[in-house]
Design an enzyme around this catalytic site. Structure first.
Site, PDB file in Angstrom:
ATOM      1  CB  SER A 137      -0.968  -0.043   1.183  1.00  0.00           C
ATOM      2  OG  SER A 137      -1.982   0.920   1.051  1.00  0.00           O
TER       3      SER A 137
ATOM      4  CG  ASP B 121      -6.837  -2.566  -3.328  1.00  0.00           C
ATOM      5  OD1 ASP B 121      -7.464  -1.741  -2.648  1.00  0.00           O
ATOM      6  OD2 ASP B 121      -5.662  -2.899  -3.098  1.00  0.00           O
TER       7      ASP B 121
ATOM      8  CG  HIS C 218      -5.876  -2.210   0.614  1.00  0.00           C
ATOM      9  ND1 HIS C 218      -5.130  -1.836  -0.476  1.00  0.00           N
ATOM     10  CD2 HIS C 218      -5.305  -1.587   1.678  1.00  0.00           C
ATOM     11  CE1 HIS C 218      -4.153  -1.031  -0.095  1.00  0.00           C
ATOM     12  NE2 HIS C 218      -4.242  -0.871   1.200  1.00  0.00           N
TER      13      HIS C 218
END
Length: 434
Positions: free
Chosen positions: A300, A385, A414
């Site tokens: 991320s 995501d 995610h």
């Protein structure tokens, strides 16, 4: 099994356990809304039509006569189609339409059971490797960062290490580390784990996902014979009580992603990006380091920082990046998904849609760092995501000319499966000669 193989497998398992709290698979719910495109790899050519197979189950048995509503359209954009269905046998097929250009089309389904809503979604890819970024690279992009690096190099590192006996193991010493960065008095903190045995060791720099939190360090890979440094980015110690971070997250650092976006020299991430490079400086100063072999890895925001660090520091030998954030930030200004932190989506547009802020974003957009990568990288994400949309991650991935490996887990959002981290760890350790 050979001893080396056993050690490699053990290291991968330990790494999975280490990151499971940050990248955990979502918990199952009483009612499961299962949505999937009608093609096994979830990939279509532009103009082809996609149908989504839907089933709603309880205890893995289709729920009879359940009502659902659905919507479909380009990911993160207003839906193109909407509808309502009653699933007589708990299953249905939804016509999702198509995309005429490369991108992602998402179908979201909401089932209502005993008054509660349950959500499922699936995202079909259309020529994903043909997606091109909307952002562009400023003419002085690399000069800006070379100047920033030169200025940062003049700041004394003033490294301070404090042994944490309660975290040490039979094979590893664990330290809290403070390193001066960006300006006098501003510090970067992290957890350093160093093998106790004699000799020189390769290193892993672990860069963090978004948020404000404490860190434990990567002791598992240190026991494998790799120096590890896990850093925070906010200039605060990383071993305080959890309540401290909760208070800071809700107050002083709330929305830090937007701080000073109107000034490329003062934007919040300038200190963050330079801090990652300062962490590399620190690793190279360690007498236990072998002086050469170092990789950077994260997910991320950490995926973004991995790319940035490897692009700006030629000493990095390779990287691992899961669903990198901060990629193609201007996507929303072109009617498609942009990367986290979604600076220019509908919610933030009134605040950030200013020429100076748009221009600043280009100097921090991961796409423009990805263009300059020269070392091997392992990349992994899924199509579902909604935090780091795949349109944005492909925008960065597709401009990379360095050796690259993409491992897809299409249905993931995610979060990651253990298999993803296992492959990533194997990739990193191989680069390090482990």
């Amino acid at each position: 099994m050979k001893k080396h193989s056993k050690q490699l497998l053990l290291s991968a398992v330990f790494t999975v356990l280490l990151v499971s709290t940050l990248f955990a698979q979502p918990a199952q719910t009483l009612i499961e809304v299962n949505v999937a495109p009608d093609r096994g790899d979830w990939i279509y050519k532009a103009g082809e039509k996609v149908k989504f197979n839907l089933s709603v189950t309880k205890n893995n048995i289709p729920v009879q006569h359940i009502s659902v509503r659905y919507e479909a359209g380009p990911e993160m954009m207003p839906p193109v189609t909407r509808g309502n269905l009653v699933l007589k046998n708990g299953t249905a097929v939804i016509d999702g339409g198509t995309l005429k250009e490369p991108g992602f089309l998402r179908c979201k389904v909401v089932a209502i059971y005993e008054g509660k809503e349950y959500v499922g979604l699936a995202t079909a890819a259309f020529d994903p490797e043909s997606i091109r970024p909307t952002t562009n690279e400023p003419g002085d992009f690399m000069q800006f960062w070379e100047n920033a690096k030169a200025a940062n190099a003049k700041i004394p590192m003033d490294a301070k290490m404090r042994l944490l006996p309660e975290r040490c193991t039979e094979k590893v010493n664990v330290y809290e580390v403070g390193i001066q960065n960006y300006k006098i008095g501003s510090r970067l903190y992290g957890i350093l784990s160093v093998p106790k045995g004699e000799g020189k060791y390769p290193a892993i720099l672990r860069v963090p996902g978004a948020g404000v939190r404490p860190y434990n360090g990567d002791i598992a890979n240190a026991e494998r014979g790799v120096i590890t440094l896990e850093i925070g980015i906010h200039g605060i110690p990383v071993i305080m009580d959890a309540s401290v971070y909760e208070n800071i997250r809700a107050a002083a650092l709330d929305g830090y992603q937007n701080f000073n976006l109107d000034d490329r020299d003062r934007y919040y991430y300038k200190r963050v990006y330079l801090g990652c490079l300062r962490a590399v400086d620190f690793i190279f100063s360690l007498p236990e380091f072998d002086g050469s072999n170092i990789v950077v890895m994260g997910g991320s925001q950490g995926g973004a920082l991995s790319i940035v660090t490897a692009a700006l520091d030629s000493r990095i030998k390779g990287l691992v990046a899961f669903y990198p954030a901060l990629a193609d930030l201007t996507g929303y200004l072109h009617n498609r998904a942009g990367g986290w932190p979604h600076l220019f989506n509908e919610a933030n547009l009134a605040f950030n849609n200013l020429p100076r802020k748009i221009e600043t974003s280009k100097y921090y957009d991961v796409v423009n760092f990805a263009r300059h990568l020269k070392v091997p990288g392992f990349y992994s994400w899924g199509f579902n995501d909604v935090t780091c949309p795949p349109t944005s991650t492909y925008s960065a991935y597709n401009v990379i000319t360095a050796p690259k490996t993409l491992y897809l887990a299409e249905e993931t959002g995610h979060w990651t499966y253990p298999e993803q981290w296992s492959k990533a760890t194997t990739f990193a350790l191989k680069l390090l000669g482990r």
